[in-house]
Design a protein around this motif. Sequence first.
Motif, PDB file in Angstrom:
ATOM      1  N   GLY A  43      37.997  26.551  50.739  1.00 24.02           N
ATOM      2  CA  GLY A  43      39.148  27.352  50.336  1.00 24.02           C
ATOM      3  C   GLY A  43      40.263  26.600  49.641  1.00 24.02           C
ATOM      4  N   THR A  44      40.068  25.329  49.327  1.00 25.49           N
ATOM      5  CA  THR A  44      41.101  24.552  48.625  1.00 25.49           C
ATOM      6  C   THR A  44      40.885  24.620  47.111  1.00 25.49           C
ATOM      7  OG1 THR A  44      39.796  22.522  48.813  1.00 25.49           O
ATOM      8  CG2 THR A  44      41.355  22.996  50.584  1.00 25.49           C
ATOM      9  N   GLU A  45      41.810  24.006  46.383  1.00 26.17           N
ATOM     10  CA  GLU A  45      41.767  23.944  44.914  1.00 26.17           C
ATOM     11  C   GLU A  45      41.660  25.335  44.287  1.00 26.17           C
ATOM     12  OE1 GLU A  45      38.925  21.107  43.403  1.00 26.17           O
ATOM     13  OE2 GLU A  45      39.240  19.778  45.121  1.00 26.17           O
ATOM     14  N   LEU A  46      42.421  26.257  44.833  1.00 25.25           N
ATOM     15  CA  LEU A  46      42.392  27.634  44.341  1.00 25.25           C
ATOM     16  C   LEU A  46      43.055  27.721  42.968  1.00 25.25           C
ATOM     17  CD1 LEU A  46      41.840  30.673  44.941  1.00 25.25           C
ATOM     18  CD2 LEU A  46      44.165  30.774  45.888  1.00 25.25           C
ATOM     19  N   ARG A  47      42.384  28.389  42.042  1.00 24.64           N
ATOM     20  CA  ARG A  47      42.991  28.718  40.755  1.00 24.64           C
ATOM     21  C   ARG A  47      42.494  30.079  40.307  1.00 24.64           C
ATOM     22  NH1 ARG A  47      41.693  26.148  35.158  1.00 24.64           N
ATOM     23  NH2 ARG A  47      42.811  28.086  34.740  1.00 24.64           N
ATOM     24  N   ALA A  48      43.113  30.628  39.259  1.00 20.88           N
ATOM     25  CA  ALA A  48      42.787  31.987  38.848  1.00 20.88           C
ATOM     26  C   ALA A  48      42.901  32.142  37.335  1.00 20.88           C
ATOM     27  CB  ALA A  48      43.707  32.982  39.549  1.00 20.88           C
ATOM     28  N   TRP A  49      42.158  33.120  36.817  1.00 22.19           N
ATOM     29  CA  TRP A  49      42.220  33.522  35.417  1.00 22.19           C
ATOM     30  C   TRP A  49      42.484  35.019  35.340  1.00 22.19           C
ATOM     31  CZ3 TRP A  49      38.772  30.164  37.498  1.00 22.19           C
ATOM     32  CH2 TRP A  49      38.618  28.907  36.896  1.00 22.19           C
ATOM     33  N   ASP A  50      43.392  35.423  34.449  1.00 23.13           N
ATOM     34  CA  ASP A  50      43.620  36.842  34.199  1.00 23.13           C
ATOM     35  C   ASP A  50      42.668  37.328  33.115  1.00 23.13           C
ATOM     36  OD1 ASP A  50      45.763  37.156  35.995  1.00 23.13           O
ATOM     37  OD2 ASP A  50      47.156  36.314  34.548  1.00 23.13           O
ATOM     38  N   VAL A  51      42.184  38.561  33.283  1.00 25.58           N
ATOM     39  CA  VAL A  51      41.327  39.170  32.267  1.00 25.58           C
ATOM     40  C   VAL A  51      41.993  40.463  31.789  1.00 25.58           C
ATOM     41  CG1 VAL A  51      39.187  38.154  33.102  1.00 25.58           C
ATOM     42  CG2 VAL A  51      39.954  40.321  34.066  1.00 25.58           C
ATOM     43  N   PRO A  52      41.658  40.923  30.565  1.00 28.66           N
ATOM     44  CA  PRO A  52      42.381  42.057  29.969  1.00 28.66           C
ATOM     45  C   PRO A  52      41.896  43.418  30.440  1.00 28.66           C
ATOM     46  CG  PRO A  52      40.802  41.201  28.397  1.00 28.66           C
ATOM     47  CD  PRO A  52      40.748  40.289  29.596  1.00 28.66           C
ATOM     48  N   GLY A  53      41.937  43.654  31.740  1.00 31.01           N
ATOM     49  CA  GLY A  53      41.540  44.939  32.277  1.00 31.01           C
ATOM     50  C   GLY A  53      41.034  44.814  33.697  1.00 31.01           C
ATOM     51  N   LYS A  54      40.715  45.931  34.297  1.00 32.07           N
ATOM     52  CA  LYS A  54      40.110  45.927  35.624  1.00 32.07           C
ATOM     53  C   LYS A  54      38.709  45.321  35.509  1.00 32.07           C
ATOM     54  CE  LYS A  54      42.702  50.002  37.050  1.00 32.07           C
ATOM     55  NZ  LYS A  54      42.633  51.445  37.378  1.00 32.07           N
ATOM     56  N   ILE A  55      38.333  44.527  36.504  1.00 30.29           N
ATOM     57  CA  ILE A  55      37.065  43.805  36.447  1.00 30.29           C
ATOM     58  C   ILE A  55      36.149  44.247  37.581  1.00 30.29           C
ATOM     59  CG2 ILE A  55      38.214  41.863  37.614  1.00 30.29           C
ATOM     60  CD1 ILE A  55      36.141  40.005  36.336  1.00 30.29           C
ATOM     61  N   GLY A  56      34.881  44.511  37.235  1.00 25.25           N
ATOM     62  CA  GLY A  56      33.936  44.970  38.239  1.00 25.25           C
ATOM     63  C   GLY A  56      33.029  43.887  38.777  1.00 25.25           C
ATOM     64  N   SER A  57      32.714  42.879  37.942  1.00 21.27           N
ATOM     65  CA  SER A  57      31.806  41.814  38.363  1.00 21.27           C
ATOM     66  C   SER A  57      31.809  40.705  37.333  1.00 21.27           C
ATOM     67  CB  SER A  57      30.375  42.359  38.533  1.00 21.27           C
ATOM     68  OG  SER A  57      29.934  42.990  37.345  1.00 21.27           O
ATOM     69  N   MET A  58      31.142  39.601  37.676  1.00 20.52           N
ATOM     70  CA  MET A  58      31.025  38.462  36.775  1.00 20.52           C
ATOM     71  C   MET A  58      29.748  37.697  37.088  1.00 20.52           C
ATOM     72  SD  MET A  58      33.467  35.498  38.362  1.00 20.52           S
ATOM     73  CE  MET A  58      32.456  34.232  37.590  1.00 20.52           C
TER      74      MET A  58
END
Length: 292
Positions: A43-58
């Motif tokens: 659970g360390t080194e948390l980071r995030a990316w924003d995407v241009p809309g609601k996201i269902g999966s990746m």
Amino acid sequence: MQIDVLLDVKTTLGEGPVWDVEQQRLYFIDSMDGRVFRCTADGTELRAWDVPGKIGSMALRKDGKGAIVSLDKGFWLLDFATGDCELLHDPEPDMDTTRINDGKCDRAGRFFAGSMDTMEEGPKGALYRVDPDLSVTRVEDGIICSNGPCFSPDDKTFYFTDTWTGEVWAYDYDIASGAISNRRTFVKVDTSNGGAADGATVDAEGCYWMALVYDGRLCRFAPDGTLEREIQMPVKKVTSVQFGGPDLDVLYVTSMAKPPLPRFPGDGVQRGSLFKITGLGIKGVPEPRFGG
């Protein structure tokens, strides 16, 4: 067995955990807030990316630089280095009341993801296959809420559910062509407590794990559809599951902090957390990468 909160991130609608065996990192998403998260096994080194809309999966791409993501308006390619998203294809450009939801890759690098009616009422959605050449094919119609796509370890069975039918389906799968056929009912979901089938994964023994959203249970089904075990979670709105960790023996579980529609129930203080379950004595299989 032990259940712990790995991250108290309060995702509005946490979904889609993906363990990267190459980088030893866990990815997961917040569908409603349009965000992709990444952290280490602890659970360390948390980071995030924003995407241009609601996201269902990746699904991670084979080059290791990004991911294919299913957004409310089609399939996109996310570049982790720049944070940019490039539209690949919108299969439902004229439908304002649907969005692309849950998805998984097969071991030939194809990405399967289906759409859903945003009000979760009518069969407006469909299931799509994105091939490594970036072509998109519709493979199933008449879906209310696409969920739980995954593949058996021998690549011969594809599992999928339309959440509100109360069933998980199994199809014969042709790994050479990517074709699905011979749909049948794999299991009937126990909805007596208001729960519904959500995200899923398959372990190394070929058993199907499913999150029963709004009922707070995880269910493990044997390949013949027999219910092998249930795990009661600390929150009701569990959404998806994925094995990960260095030995692929940790079960990661996402949850939602706020239901998407007012008719769905609230939850306790740990709502929206990312959980980990250890001591199961069961291992998962490496999650395939998208070949495009």
